[in-house]
Design an enzyme around this catalytic site. Sequence first.
Site, PDB file in Angstrom:
ATOM      1  CE  LYS A 125      -2.644   1.244   3.745  1.00  0.00           C
ATOM      2  NZ  LYS A 125      -2.070   2.539   4.131  1.00  0.00           N
ATOM      3  CD  GLU A 139      -6.658   7.279   7.957  1.00  0.00           C
ATOM      4  OE1 GLU A 139      -5.809   6.692   7.263  1.00  0.00           O
ATOM      5  OE2 GLU A 139      -6.486   7.552   9.165  1.00  0.00           O
TER       6      GLU A 139
HETATM    7  O1  KIV Z   1      -1.052   2.482   8.633  1.00  0.00           O
HETATM    8  C1  KIV Z   1      -2.222   2.101   8.772  1.00  0.00           C
HETATM    9  O2  KIV Z   1      -2.586   1.427   9.751  1.00  0.00           O
HETATM   10  C2  KIV Z   1      -3.200   2.486   7.766  1.00  0.00           C
HETATM   11  C3  KIV Z   1      -4.640   2.330   8.114  1.00  0.00           C
HETATM   12  C4  KIV Z   1      -5.054   3.442   8.999  1.00  0.00           C
HETATM   13  C5  KIV Z   1      -5.488   2.232   6.907  1.00  0.00           C
HETATM   14  O3  KIV Z   1      -2.834   2.951   6.743  1.00  0.00           O
END
Ligand code: KIV
Length: 284
Positions: A113, A182
């Site tokens: 991600k 988010e």
């Molecule tokens: O780093 C994380 O835990 C996240 C979540 C808040 C989606 O990116």
Amino acid sequence: MKHTVTTLHKQKIDGDKITMLTAYDYYTARLMDEAGIECILVGDSLGMVMLGYEDTLAVTMEDMIHHTRAVARGASKALVIADLPFMSYQTSVYDAVVNAGRLVKEGRAAAVKLEGGEVIAPQIKAIVEASIPVVAHLGLTPQSVNAFGGFKVQGKDEAAAVKLLADARAAQAAGAFMVVIECVPEKLARLVTRELDIPVIGIGAGAGCDGQVLVYQDMLGMYGGIAPKFAKQFADMGAAMKAAFMAYGDQTKAGTFPGPEHVFSISDEVMAAVQKVAAHGKGA
Ligand code: KIV
């Protein structure tokens, strides 16, 4: 059944909500996997909830690989997604591919991600071309905390709302298989979810998304900091843990722990022999 990018896509089509939680260690990941959670995110939130930093910016590739490897060992069915930390992909497309590759090769993540849409589209495209599935994180992107001037709701005015939709479309066009949004208004999140073909996972974005993600310390009441409004507490494990630590401390001080059921026995003959040796040693 193992959860994959294909099964998650089918869940969107079927209207079957996707469940995602963060985890940072083997045992927690195992519990989530056994509970049927479909995606486990090794978030760079580990900087805050595991390492005690005030934001996510200090998290390194080494931190991410270390925790991802532990989570991957605990997840046999859930899809493990690992965050690319701050400055591991913004610097160049080359850095993005190399670091995404490390999370897969060394950390054993199934996907990565990163934060951003249009601006980061070349990185998304290149990572996807290297056969690594990508999730794009939009809205309140914690790695931009200094640019935002704090952790604030995003996409509230027209320009910001239109940009969020454009970023989501750009991420999808670049090949992302999922978007996390988010801290954005519920109606906007619902619209983005409807507009995209790929699953949209919300955190602080309402129930109209294709699925939800929460930081597990928030949902278990285990984070000492201020919990965000959207973080529903499903259990108060923090209070339960503190009570257990206090009981252990009290019983240890009182000498009531360990009790007879916690100790190991030895024969009287062996003890008599040891006592003889001990007494002999004293006399010498
Ligand atoms: O780093 C994380 O835990 C996240 C979540 C808040 C989606 O990116």
